[in-house]
Design a protein around this motif. Structure first.
Motif, PDB file in Angstrom:
ATOM      1  N   VAL A  92      86.616  68.536  20.341  1.00 43.13           N
ATOM      2  CA  VAL A  92      85.190  68.595  20.021  1.00 43.13           C
ATOM      3  C   VAL A  92      84.358  68.551  21.298  1.00 43.13           C
ATOM      4  CG1 VAL A  92      83.282  67.398  18.887  1.00 43.13           C
ATOM      5  CG2 VAL A  92      85.492  67.585  17.728  1.00 43.13           C
ATOM      6  N   GLN A  93      84.724  67.690  22.220  1.00 44.11           N
ATOM      7  CA  GLN A  93      83.962  67.579  23.470  1.00 44.11           C
ATOM      8  C   GLN A  93      84.087  68.839  24.311  1.00 44.11           C
ATOM      9  OE1 GLN A  93      85.431  63.974  25.267  1.00 44.11           O
ATOM     10  NE2 GLN A  93      84.209  62.644  23.934  1.00 44.11           N
ATOM     11  N   ASP A  94      85.282  69.416  24.343  1.00 44.35           N
ATOM     12  CA  ASP A  94      85.502  70.647  25.099  1.00 44.35           C
ATOM     13  C   ASP A  94      84.611  71.766  24.583  1.00 44.35           C
ATOM     14  OD1 ASP A  94      86.563  72.503  26.817  1.00 44.35           O
ATOM     15  OD2 ASP A  94      88.448  72.759  25.731  1.00 44.35           O
ATOM     16  N   LEU A  95      84.578  71.947  23.273  1.00 43.47           N
ATOM     17  CA  LEU A  95      83.760  72.998  22.679  1.00 43.47           C
ATOM     18  C   LEU A  95      82.271  72.683  22.802  1.00 43.47           C
ATOM     19  CD1 LEU A  95      85.980  73.668  19.549  1.00 43.47           C
ATOM     20  CD2 LEU A  95      85.590  75.252  21.442  1.00 43.47           C
ATOM     21  N   SER A  96      81.904  71.417  22.745  1.00 41.66           N
ATOM     22  CA  SER A  96      80.503  71.030  22.943  1.00 41.66           C
ATOM     23  C   SER A  96      80.038  71.401  24.336  1.00 41.66           C
ATOM     24  CB  SER A  96      80.322  69.531  22.704  1.00 41.66           C
ATOM     25  OG  SER A  96      80.677  69.163  21.394  1.00 41.66           O
ATOM     26  N   ASP A  97      80.901  71.179  25.318  1.00 36.59           N
ATOM     27  CA  ASP A  97      80.561  71.568  26.687  1.00 36.59           C
ATOM     28  C   ASP A  97      80.362  73.082  26.777  1.00 36.59           C
ATOM     29  OD1 ASP A  97      80.713  68.930  27.485  1.00 36.59           O
ATOM     30  OD2 ASP A  97      82.787  69.090  28.205  1.00 36.59           O
ATOM     31  N   ARG A  98      81.212  73.835  26.110  1.00 38.92           N
ATOM     32  CA  ARG A  98      81.070  75.289  26.106  1.00 38.92           C
ATOM     33  C   ARG A  98      79.740  75.709  25.480  1.00 38.92           C
ATOM     34  NH1 ARG A  98      85.991  77.719  27.157  1.00 38.92           N
ATOM     35  NH2 ARG A  98      87.852  76.455  26.779  1.00 38.92           N
ATOM     36  N   ALA A  99      79.316  74.977  24.450  1.00 37.91           N
ATOM     37  CA  ALA A  99      78.088  75.315  23.742  1.00 37.91           C
ATOM     38  C   ALA A  99      76.842  74.764  24.423  1.00 37.91           C
ATOM     39  CB  ALA A  99      78.164  74.778  22.310  1.00 37.91           C
ATOM     40  N   GLY A 100      77.015  73.951  25.461  1.00 41.66           N
ATOM     41  CA  GLY A 100      75.875  73.346  26.135  1.00 41.66           C
ATOM     42  C   GLY A 100      75.209  72.269  25.312  1.00 41.66           C
ATOM     43  N   LEU A 101      76.008  71.521  24.535  1.00 34.63           N
ATOM     44  CA  LEU A 101      75.477  70.491  23.644  1.00 34.63           C
ATOM     45  C   LEU A 101      75.945  69.109  24.071  1.00 34.63           C
ATOM     46  CD1 LEU A 101      76.187  72.191  20.188  1.00 34.63           C
ATOM     47  CD2 LEU A 101      73.927  71.784  21.184  1.00 34.63           C
ATOM     48  N   PRO A 102      75.153  68.076  23.742  1.00 37.00           N
ATOM     49  CA  PRO A 102      75.670  66.715  23.909  1.00 37.00           C
ATOM     50  C   PRO A 102      76.883  66.519  23.006  1.00 37.00           C
ATOM     51  CG  PRO A 102      73.296  66.708  23.464  1.00 37.00           C
ATOM     52  CD  PRO A 102      73.779  68.100  23.208  1.00 37.00           C
ATOM     53  N   HIS A 103      77.761  65.618  23.379  1.00 40.60           N
ATOM     54  CA  HIS A 103      78.945  65.366  22.569  1.00 40.60           C
ATOM     55  C   HIS A 103      78.545  64.709  21.245  1.00 40.60           C
ATOM     56  CE1 HIS A 103      81.575  65.236  26.460  1.00 40.60           C
ATOM     57  NE2 HIS A 103      81.160  66.459  26.155  1.00 40.60           N
ATOM     58  N   PRO A 104      78.835  65.332  20.100  1.00 35.91           N
ATOM     59  CA  PRO A 104      78.520  64.694  18.818  1.00 35.91           C
ATOM     60  C   PRO A 104      79.531  63.610  18.485  1.00 35.91           C
ATOM     61  CG  PRO A 104      79.641  66.766  18.442  1.00 35.91           C
ATOM     62  CD  PRO A 104      79.449  66.658  19.928  1.00 35.91           C
ATOM     63  N   ALA A 105      79.146  62.726  17.572  1.00 30.78           N
ATOM     64  CA  ALA A 105      80.100  61.766  17.037  1.00 30.78           C
ATOM     65  C   ALA A 105      81.125  62.531  16.205  1.00 30.78           C
ATOM     66  CB  ALA A 105      79.393  60.725  16.190  1.00 30.78           C
ATOM     67  N   VAL A 106      82.332  62.002  16.131  1.00 32.51           N
ATOM     68  CA  VAL A 106      83.413  62.673  15.411  1.00 32.51           C
ATOM     69  C   VAL A 106      83.869  61.777  14.263  1.00 32.51           C
ATOM     70  CG1 VAL A 106      85.696  63.730  15.591  1.00 32.51           C
ATOM     71  CG2 VAL A 106      84.129  63.800  17.550  1.00 32.51           C
ATOM     72  N   TYR A 107      84.005  62.379  13.088  1.00 29.87           N
ATOM     73  CA  TYR A 107      84.429  61.648  11.888  1.00 29.87           C
ATOM     74  C   TYR A 107      85.597  62.367  11.235  1.00 29.87           C
ATOM     75  CZ  TYR A 107      80.197  58.761  11.974  1.00 29.87           C
ATOM     76  OH  TYR A 107      79.213  57.875  12.337  1.00 29.87           O
ATOM     77  N   VAL A 108      86.392  61.605  10.511  1.00 25.79           N
ATOM     78  CA  VAL A 108      87.513  62.142   9.744  1.00 25.79           C
ATOM     79  C   VAL A 108      87.359  61.706   8.296  1.00 25.79           C
ATOM     80  CG1 VAL A 108      90.004  61.993   9.360  1.00 25.79           C
ATOM     81  CG2 VAL A 108      89.118  62.271  11.681  1.00 25.79           C
ATOM     82  N   ILE A 109      87.590  62.642   7.363  1.00 26.49           N
ATOM     83  CA  ILE A 109      87.516  62.361   5.932  1.00 26.49           C
ATOM     84  C   ILE A 109      88.923  62.428   5.365  1.00 26.49           C
ATOM     85  CG2 ILE A 109      86.493  63.050   3.729  1.00 26.49           C
ATOM     86  CD1 ILE A 109      84.382  64.589   5.382  1.00 26.49           C
ATOM     87  N   GLU A 110      89.319  61.385   4.678  1.00 26.43           N
ATOM     88  CA  GLU A 110      90.666  61.321   4.119  1.00 26.43           C
ATOM     89  C   GLU A 110      90.717  62.071   2.792  1.00 26.43           C
ATOM     90  OE1 GLU A 110      93.357  60.067   5.419  1.00 26.43           O
ATOM     91  OE2 GLU A 110      92.540  59.046   7.181  1.00 26.43           O
ATOM     92  N   THR A 111      90.976  63.335   2.855  1.00 28.65           N
ATOM     93  CA  THR A 111      91.174  64.142   1.651  1.00 28.65           C
ATOM     94  C   THR A 111      92.075  65.314   1.993  1.00 28.65           C
ATOM     95  OG1 THR A 111      90.106  65.481  -0.074  1.00 28.65           O
ATOM     96  CG2 THR A 111      89.063  65.480   2.087  1.00 28.65           C
ATOM     97  N   ALA A 112      92.874  65.727   1.032  1.00 28.49           N
ATOM     98  CA  ALA A 112      93.823  66.809   1.280  1.00 28.49           C
ATOM     99  C   ALA A 112      93.142  68.172   1.338  1.00 28.49           C
ATOM    100  CB  ALA A 112      94.897  66.811   0.186  1.00 28.49           C
ATOM    101  N   GLN A 113      91.921  68.291   0.830  1.00 26.47           N
ATOM    102  CA  GLN A 113      91.246  69.585   0.867  1.00 26.47           C
ATOM    103  C   GLN A 113      90.817  69.910   2.298  1.00 26.47           C
ATOM    104  OE1 GLN A 113      87.002  70.579  -0.277  1.00 26.47           O
ATOM    105  NE2 GLN A 113      88.061  71.270  -2.126  1.00 26.47           N
ATOM    106  N   PRO A 114      91.185  71.073   2.815  1.00 26.36           N
ATOM    107  CA  PRO A 114      90.736  71.429   4.165  1.00 26.36           C
ATOM    108  C   PRO A 114      89.258  71.819   4.147  1.00 26.36           C
ATOM    109  CG  PRO A 114      91.989  73.223   3.194  1.00 26.36           C
ATOM    110  CD  PRO A 114      92.065  72.088   2.221  1.00 26.36           C
ATOM    111  N   ASN A 115      88.458  71.137   4.957  1.00 27.67           N
ATOM    112  CA  ASN A 115      87.032  71.439   5.011  1.00 27.67           C
ATOM    113  C   ASN A 115      86.422  70.704   6.196  1.00 27.67           C
ATOM    114  OD1 ASN A 115      84.724  72.802   3.929  1.00 27.67           O
ATOM    115  ND2 ASN A 115      85.538  72.406   1.877  1.00 27.67           N
ATOM    116  N   ALA A 116      85.158  71.000   6.472  1.00 24.78           N
ATOM    117  CA  ALA A 116      84.461  70.366   7.589  1.00 24.78           C
ATOM    118  C   ALA A 116      82.968  70.570   7.407  1.00 24.78           C
ATOM    119  CB  ALA A 116      84.910  70.963   8.924  1.00 24.78           C
TER     120      ALA A 116
END
Length: 302
Positions: free
Chosen positions: A71-95
């Motif tokens: 996430v931080q690597d791609l944020s740097d590419r996008a010129g954005l501050p590093h966002p907070a990262v969260y994980v959701i415990e569910t088997a469905q793939p989504n974001a």
């Protein structure tokens, strides 16, 4: 910001109308006060509310080094501050992404997504969510989810507490109308988020990660798997459906009047056309990020 203000004003008017139907002039005034409080809450805290409703848990470099680094690597590419990262415990793939501004943003991914996608495909999905953050779509999307939830709450209140009050404005007919119109209003609220923003986020996300086909392949996998796996949090709170990269509710169809997402086939076709028209060299992601499902000591995504 203008889009968000207009949305808040429209939602306030709708909320007042429902309040008037329930309690006349007094109900409208009470609904106005509630809507004002909801607007303030939605602007400052709706991202936290959405994360709680989805059961997302925060992770950091100590608990999910590879995911956070990606996430931080791609944020740097996008010129954005590093966002907070969260994980959701569910088997469905989504974001999804949320937050009122790039400096107050978060990206949430499901455990099912990390298990189903390769590193490159996961990078495409995260880049899509970062595109929403960069264009400040997340504020409008999150406010919409919060206010739509409030409308559903008011409709439930009318159903259980106002259905037998014949003296109330509208009487039984008003209650029935409210029961019918409230879900319809929730659908229209979701449509307040233009589906064209998904196409734009796909395009910008492909530019951020450098390979449109990464995102195209991810969308195809997510679409196929999400239809077969229930997302309990999303089913309980359908007003949040438009936040996710693919509609998390079962039975999602193709483009239609009330669809919260464009057809996945159309999105994939646009990305493939972009890849053919603008071939780019795949950028190297940071070393040491394993493909999903591979292990390097501890589980890479947890």
């Amino acid at each position: 910001m203008i889009r968000t203000v207009v949305l808040m004003a429209a939602m306030t008017a709708l909320f007042m109308g429902l309040g008037a139907l329930l309690g006349g002039a007094t109900g409208a005034v009470i609904a106005l006060a509630i809507a004002g409080a909801m607007n303030l809450f939605a602007f400052w805290n709706s991202d936290k509310a959405v994360l709680r409703m989805t059961g997302a848990r925060p992770v950091d470099a100590r608990s999910a080094l590879d995911l956070v680094r990606l996430v931080q690597d791609l944020s740097d590419r996008a010129g954005l501050p590093h966002p907070a990262v969260y994980v959701i415990e569910t088997a469905q793939p989504n974001a999804f992404a949320t937050g009122r501004s790039p400096s107050h943003a978060a990206v949430a991914v499901t455990t099912g997504l990390m298990q189903a996608l390769s590193r490159e495909e996961l990078a495409g999905v995260i880049a899509h969510e970062l595109a929403h953050i960069r264009h400040r779509d997340t504020l409008t999307m999150t406010v919409t989810a919060t206010m739509a939830g409030a409308i559903s709450m008011l409709a439930n209140f009318a159903l259980f507490f106002g259905g037998n009050d014949r003296e109330r404005p509208g009487g039984v007919i008003g209650t029935i109308a409210l029961m019918i119109l409230a879900p319809l209003a929730a659908g229209l609220v979701q449509m307040a988020i233009s589906r064209s923003r998904e196409y734009e986020a796909d395009r910008i996300g492909a530019e951020i990660c450098g390979q449109p086909l990464w995102l195209a392949q991810a969308l195809q996998k997510i679409e196929a798997l999400a239809r077969r796996v229930v997302n309990p949090a999303a089913e309980r709170n359908p007003a949040m459906a438009h936040l996710f990269i693919i509609n998390p509710l079962n039975g999602q169809g193709a483009d239609n009047l009330f669809a919260t997402h464009p057809s996945t086939a159309n999105r994939v076709a646009a990305l493939m056309q972009m890849a053919g028209r603008e071939p780019v060299a795949a950028p190297a992601l940071r070393s040491g990020i394993p493909r999903a499902g591979q292990r390097r000591g501890a589980a890479p995504w947890r």
